[in-house]
Design a protein around this motif. Structure first.
Motif, PDB file in Angstrom:
ATOM      1  N   UNK A 235      11.529  56.693-137.731  1.00 14.69           N
ATOM      2  CA  UNK A 235      10.096  56.934-137.569  1.00 14.69           C
ATOM      3  C   UNK A 235       9.525  56.173-136.381  1.00 14.69           C
ATOM      4  N   UNK A 236      10.074  54.976-136.102  1.00 16.89           N
ATOM      5  CA  UNK A 236       9.546  54.166-135.009  1.00 16.89           C
ATOM      6  C   UNK A 236       9.713  54.869-133.670  1.00 16.89           C
ATOM      7  N   UNK A 237      10.767  55.660-133.524  1.00 16.40           N
ATOM      8  CA  UNK A 237      11.037  56.341-132.251  1.00 16.40           C
ATOM      9  C   UNK A 237      10.788  57.839-132.361  1.00 16.40           C
ATOM     10  N   UNK A 238       9.899  58.235-133.262  1.00 15.08           N
ATOM     11  CA  UNK A 238       9.469  59.627-133.396  1.00 15.08           C
ATOM     12  C   UNK A 238      10.623  60.577-133.714  1.00 15.08           C
ATOM     13  N   UNK A 239      11.581  60.164-134.503  1.00 15.06           N
ATOM     14  CA  UNK A 239      12.685  61.044-134.873  1.00 15.06           C
ATOM     15  C   UNK A 239      12.629  61.333-136.363  1.00 15.06           C
ATOM     16  N   UNK A 240      12.981  62.566-136.710  1.00 16.79           N
ATOM     17  CA  UNK A 240      13.070  62.917-138.125  1.00 16.79           C
ATOM     18  C   UNK A 240      14.369  62.363-138.678  1.00 16.79           C
ATOM     19  N   UNK A 241      14.312  61.806-139.863  1.00 21.03           N
ATOM     20  CA  UNK A 241      15.483  61.144-140.427  1.00 21.03           C
ATOM     21  C   UNK A 241      16.511  62.126-140.954  1.00 21.03           C
ATOM     22  N   UNK A 242      16.073  63.314-141.378  1.00 19.11           N
ATOM     23  CA  UNK A 242      16.985  64.292-141.970  1.00 19.11           C
ATOM     24  C   UNK A 242      17.318  63.996-143.410  1.00 19.11           C
ATOM     25  N   UNK A 243      16.734  62.955-143.993  1.00 20.51           N
ATOM     26  CA  UNK A 243      16.980  62.600-145.382  1.00 20.51           C
ATOM     27  C   UNK A 243      16.133  63.481-146.307  1.00 20.51           C
ATOM     28  N   UNK A 244      16.673  63.785-147.474  1.00 16.78           N
ATOM     29  CA  UNK A 244      15.906  64.489-148.499  1.00 16.78           C
ATOM     30  C   UNK A 244      14.957  63.494-149.155  1.00 16.78           C
ATOM     31  N   UNK A 245      13.669  63.785-149.120  1.00 21.77           N
ATOM     32  CA  UNK A 245      12.665  62.879-149.651  1.00 21.77           C
ATOM     33  C   UNK A 245      11.792  63.599-150.664  1.00 21.77           C
ATOM     34  N   UNK A 246      11.192  62.817-151.532  1.00 21.95           N
ATOM     35  CA  UNK A 246      10.226  63.382-152.460  1.00 21.95           C
ATOM     36  C   UNK A 246       8.949  63.743-151.696  1.00 21.95           C
ATOM     37  N   UNK A 247       8.019  64.361-152.384  1.00 24.81           N
ATOM     38  CA  UNK A 247       6.750  64.698-151.736  1.00 24.81           C
ATOM     39  C   UNK A 247       6.047  63.444-151.234  1.00 24.81           C
ATOM     40  N   UNK A 248       6.025  62.406-152.082  1.00 28.97           N
ATOM     41  CA  UNK A 248       5.415  61.143-151.658  1.00 28.97           C
ATOM     42  C   UNK A 248       6.170  60.550-150.467  1.00 28.97           C
ATOM     43  N   UNK A 249       7.500  60.645-150.487  1.00 25.13           N
ATOM     44  CA  UNK A 249       8.291  60.121-149.387  1.00 25.13           C
ATOM     45  C   UNK A 249       8.024  60.849-148.083  1.00 25.13           C
ATOM     46  N   UNK A 250       7.785  62.161-148.160  1.00 31.99           N
ATOM     47  CA  UNK A 250       7.473  62.926-146.955  1.00 31.99           C
ATOM     48  C   UNK A 250       6.191  62.427-146.314  1.00 31.99           C
ATOM     49  N   UNK A 251       5.179  62.155-147.134  1.00 32.86           N
ATOM     50  CA  UNK A 251       3.919  61.652-146.586  1.00 32.86           C
ATOM     51  C   UNK A 251       4.069  60.224-146.074  1.00 32.86           C
ATOM     52  N   UNK A 252       4.885  59.425-146.741  1.00 37.86           N
ATOM     53  CA  UNK A 252       5.132  58.061-146.254  1.00 37.86           C
ATOM     54  C   UNK A 252       5.818  58.109-144.889  1.00 37.86           C
ATOM     55  N   UNK A 253       6.789  58.993-144.743  1.00 37.80           N
ATOM     56  CA  UNK A 253       7.480  59.129-143.460  1.00 37.80           C
ATOM     57  C   UNK A 253       6.522  59.606-142.373  1.00 37.80           C
ATOM     58  N   UNK A 254       5.651  60.561-142.685  1.00 47.51           N
ATOM     59  CA  UNK A 254       4.684  61.048-141.707  1.00 47.51           C
ATOM     60  C   UNK A 254       3.749  59.928-141.268  1.00 47.51           C
TER      61      UNK A 254
END
Length: 277
Positions: A235-254
């Motif tokens: 996330x620090x370098x604007x890259x998508x992690x490709x990990x499967x995340x929950x809905x809450x995790x998706x918003x945390x990553x964003x």
């Protein structure tokens, strides 16, 4: 040097002088002043202090005499005046914040015109400080300056920006570990009729949404922490992690991809401001 009040500084050069108590307010064409050699200005008070129950310390930088006088005025809080020396004999003669902002801006320009941008950094910091405290600016602008100061010291304090970056990354890692990383990686689920029945077979493949199971205390595992760290670092370098995340995790990553690169950019800006020639 005690004062250059009323002096036309367009053809003035000050070399190897102690300017800690010099009064600059009232000088003409101060932005054309040339400072050569070792020019000694006053500095902010050193050491750790407390304001109420909160510890703090002044950012080390050069200050002009007029700012020292303003910060020592009796009308200010005792914790804000401590360490700034004796108050001026005539508080009414202390220039206002608008004048101090102009003086710092002109001194900064004089340094920059001499190709000494690192040397102008303290004057820029002083200019922004006077703007932040001045009621002559709109409240929204002052709040922006307050945020700029607290997050990165006006883009001049890399350590402050890096501290916020590490804090944001730590919070993101713990949040992802608790609510973002699913309990198990989702797999493909196929639904349909059994073969050999003579009926028409209809197959549909669904990927279920990642979910969480178990209490919070059981979610702190090495594997989950590792996945969280990978997501945050990407996330620090604007890259998508490709990990499967929950809905809450998706918003945390964003949120991480929005905030954390900004802290990294502020830290790089601060380093550039101190090193640029």
């Amino acid at each position: 040097m005690a004062s250059i009040r009323g002096v036309d500084a367009s053809m003035l050069t000050l070399a190897d002088l102690n300017l800690a108590e010099c009064v600059f307010t009232g000088a003409l064409h101060l932005d054309q002043l040339r400072l050569e050699g070792l020019s000694i200005f006053g500095t902010t008070p050193g050491g750790r202090r407390t304001r109420g129950l909160a510890p703090f310390r002044w950012t080390r930088r050069q200050v002009i005499e007029e700012e020292r006088q303003w910060r020592a005025l009796p009308g200010r809080a005792a914790s804000a005046r401590r360490g700034w020396g004796a108050p001026p004999p005539d508080p009414g003669a202390v220039p206002g914040l608008a004048s101090l902002t102009t003086v710092y801006r002109q001194l900064r320009k004089a340094r920059e015109d001499s190709k000494d941008e690192p040397g102008a950094a303290d004057f820029y910091y002083g200019e922004m400080e006077m703007r932040r405290h001045s009621f002559g600016y709109r409240r929204a602008e002052r709040w922006l300056l307050q945020a700029y100061w607290s997050l990165s010291g006006y883009g001049l304090r890399a350590a402050r920006a890096l501290a916020w970056l590490v804090t944001a990354m730590t919070v993101s890692v713990f949040a992802l570990t608790l609510w973002g990383v699913p309990s198990s990686d989702p797999g493909a689920v196929t639904t349909g009729t059994l073969p050999g029945t003579g009926r028409r077979i209809t197959l549909s493949t669904d990927t279920p949404s990642p979910g969480l199971t178990g209490p919070l205390a059981e979610r702190f595992t090495g594997e989950r922490m590792e996945k969280s760290v990978q997501v945050v670092l990407n996330s620090v370098i604007f890259r998508a992690s490709g990990q499967s995340l929950t809905t809450a995790g998706t918003y945390i990553e964003m949120t991480s991809r929005l905030i954390e690169p900004g802290f990294l950019a502020l830290a790089l800006l601060a380093v550039r401001g101190r090193l640029k020639r």
